[in-house]
Design an enzyme around this catalytic site. Structure first.
Site, PDB file in Angstrom:
ATOM      1  N   ASP A  97      41.225  41.607  46.833  1.00 29.81           N
ATOM      2  CA  ASP A  97      41.352  42.137  48.193  1.00 29.81           C
ATOM      3  C   ASP A  97      42.694  41.655  48.751  1.00 29.81           C
ATOM      4  OD1 ASP A  97      41.034  43.025  50.740  1.00 29.81           O
ATOM      5  OD2 ASP A  97      39.286  41.828  51.222  1.00 29.81           O
ATOM      6  N   LYS A 143      41.838  46.544  45.939  1.00 28.03           N
ATOM      7  CA  LYS A 143      41.901  47.254  47.226  1.00 28.03           C
ATOM      8  C   LYS A 143      43.342  47.612  47.551  1.00 28.03           C
ATOM      9  CE  LYS A 143      37.806  45.577  49.518  1.00 28.03           C
ATOM     10  NZ  LYS A 143      37.276  44.769  50.612  1.00 28.03           N
ATOM     11  N   GLU A 177      38.127  39.353  36.942  1.00 26.86           N
ATOM     12  CA  GLU A 177      37.717  39.337  38.354  1.00 26.86           C
ATOM     13  C   GLU A 177      36.944  40.607  38.700  1.00 26.86           C
ATOM     14  OE1 GLU A 177      37.471  37.963  41.150  1.00 26.86           O
ATOM     15  OE2 GLU A 177      39.053  36.520  41.588  1.00 26.86           O
ATOM     16  N   LYS A 202      30.678  34.545  41.232  1.00 21.04           N
ATOM     17  CA  LYS A 202      29.607  35.173  40.495  1.00 21.04           C
ATOM     18  C   LYS A 202      29.929  36.647  40.221  1.00 21.04           C
ATOM     19  CE  LYS A 202      26.212  32.551  43.177  1.00 21.04           C
ATOM     20  NZ  LYS A 202      25.212  32.694  44.264  1.00 21.04           N
ATOM     21  N   ASP A 262      28.803  41.228  46.122  1.00 20.35           N
ATOM     22  CA  ASP A 262      27.733  40.976  47.090  1.00 20.35           C
ATOM     23  C   ASP A 262      28.193  41.155  48.526  1.00 20.35           C
ATOM     24  OD1 ASP A 262      29.404  38.538  47.068  1.00 20.35           O
ATOM     25  OD2 ASP A 262      27.861  37.734  48.398  1.00 20.35           O
ATOM     26  N   PHE A 267      34.562  47.702  52.459  1.00 22.31           N
ATOM     27  CA  PHE A 267      33.781  46.616  51.884  1.00 22.31           C
ATOM     28  C   PHE A 267      32.767  47.221  50.924  1.00 22.31           C
ATOM     29  CE2 PHE A 267      30.902  43.089  51.467  1.00 22.31           C
ATOM     30  CZ  PHE A 267      31.765  42.017  51.466  1.00 22.31           C
ATOM     31  N   VAL A 268      32.864  46.853  49.651  1.00 19.84           N
ATOM     32  CA  VAL A 268      32.013  47.468  48.634  1.00 19.84           C
ATOM     33  C   VAL A 268      31.030  46.457  48.040  1.00 19.84           C
ATOM     34  CG1 VAL A 268      33.589  49.328  47.998  1.00 19.84           C
ATOM     35  CG2 VAL A 268      33.824  47.098  46.901  1.00 19.84           C
TER      36      VAL A 268
HETATM   37  P1  IMP Z   1      40.611  37.893  48.246  1.00 17.03           P
HETATM   38  O1  IMP Z   1      40.945  36.438  48.258  1.00 17.03           O
HETATM   39  O2  IMP Z   1      40.735  38.514  49.608  1.00 17.03           O
HETATM   40  O3  IMP Z   1      41.406  38.702  47.229  1.00 17.03           O
HETATM   41  O4  IMP Z   1      39.077  38.001  47.924  1.00 17.03           O
HETATM   42  C1  IMP Z   1      38.593  37.957  46.634  1.00 17.03           C
HETATM   43  C2  IMP Z   1      37.091  37.716  46.578  1.00 17.03           C
HETATM   44  O5  IMP Z   1      36.448  38.123  47.786  1.00 17.03           O
HETATM   45  C3  IMP Z   1      36.480  38.539  45.471  1.00 17.03           C
HETATM   46  O6  IMP Z   1      36.456  37.837  44.274  1.00 17.03           O
HETATM   47  C4  IMP Z   1      35.099  38.840  46.030  1.00 17.03           C
HETATM   48  O7  IMP Z   1      34.196  37.807  45.696  1.00 17.03           O
HETATM   49  C5  IMP Z   1      35.279  38.878  47.537  1.00 17.03           C
HETATM   50  N1  IMP Z   1      35.465  40.256  48.061  1.00 17.03           N
HETATM   51  C6  IMP Z   1      36.618  40.843  48.473  1.00 17.03           C
HETATM   52  N2  IMP Z   1      36.420  42.100  48.882  1.00 17.03           N
HETATM   53  C7  IMP Z   1      35.099  42.334  48.715  1.00 17.03           C
HETATM   54  C8  IMP Z   1      34.270  43.502  48.919  1.00 17.03           C
HETATM   55  O8  IMP Z   1      34.690  44.591  49.347  1.00 17.03           O
HETATM   56  N3  IMP Z   1      32.945  43.342  48.618  1.00 17.03           N
HETATM   57  C9  IMP Z   1      32.418  42.183  48.139  1.00 17.03           C
HETATM   58  N4  IMP Z   1      33.160  41.089  47.902  1.00 17.03           N
HETATM   59  C10 IMP Z   1      34.487  41.160  48.190  1.00 17.03           C
HETATM   60 MG    MG Z   2      31.885  37.290  46.683  1.00 16.69          MG
END
Ligand code: IMP
Ligand code: MG
Length: 185
Positions: free
Chosen positions: A104, A132, A100, A44, A161, A154-155
């Site tokens: 992260d 990040k 996106e 979302k 969200d 964490f933002v």
């Molecule tokens: P990844 O697989 O660690 O790259 O995570 C990606 C997904 O995690 C993003 O599309 C977000 O939905 C969520 N996410 C990662 N970091 C944050 C954050 O700091 N705040 C909120 N959602 C996050």
């Molecule tokens: Mg999320």
């Protein structure tokens, strides 16, 4: 509601975000001039940046959505990506731009790209509002358009969200620590 606003420290204001998205849109308009672009928004969190971005695009644009879950109720990526809602249209032979909210660990995106690549698009690029700055496992990912590179905090806000809250904030912020620990647990 007042309490929510008071406890989130603003990292990027709405004006800063919109200005940056405008710059990215100009870049995309140059890069895809005369082409058709299939924009894929990752739900979302990606909806805010998607709406702001696509209305500034000048080429022929189609819009599709995919919903995945990678975090569950955790703060860390599980590495397992479940498709909750798949694309409506085929992306075969199309120029695809994946939009996106944040990258992260890059695990979610790496898995998404694997899925999309297997569907044979003509090209596949990534646009993310936030990235990040941290060592990334899936470091081979080439992110073509990045809004802002941020420290490993964490933002929330502008679609992002924490426990399904804060997506509606028009800015991006960091939840003050005491609230961060208390939300959604
Ligand atoms: P990844 O697989 O660690 O790259 O995570 C990606 C997904 O995690 C993003 O599309 C977000 O939905 C969520 N996410 C990662 N970091 C944050 C954050 O700091 N705040 C909120 N959602 C996050
Ligand atoms: Mg999320």
């Amino acid at each position: 509601m007042e309490k929510q606003k008071d406890t989130v420290k603003v990292l990027f204001s709405e004006q800063e975000i919109e200005k940056r998205i405008e710059e990215i849109a100009e870049q995309i308009n140059q890069d895809y001039k005369g082409k058709s672009l299939c924009c894929v928004s990752v739900l979302k969190g990606g909806i805010f940046v998607t709406c702001s971005l696509v209305k500034r695009l000048t080429m022929s644009v189609s819009l599709d959505f995919i919903a995945v879950s990678s975090y569950g109720k955790e703060k860390k990526s599980s590495g397992q990506v479940n498709i909750l809602k798949d694309l409506d249209e085929s992306i075969e032979g199309k120029d695809v731009l994946v939009i996106e909210d944040i990258i992260d660990t890059g695990r979610t995106l790496a898995e998404l790209l694997r899925i999309f690549e297997s569907r044979n698009p003509s090209s596949l690029s990534i646009c993310t509002l936030l990235e990040k700055k941290r060592p990334r496992e899936a470091s081979s990912i080439d992110i073509r358009y990045t809004g802002f590179v941020i420290p490993d905090h964490f933002v929330v806000g502008y679609g992002l969200d924490y426990g399904e809250r804060y997506r509606n904030l028009p800015y991006i912020g960091i939840i003050e620590e005491e609230i961060h620990e208390g939300v959604g647990e």
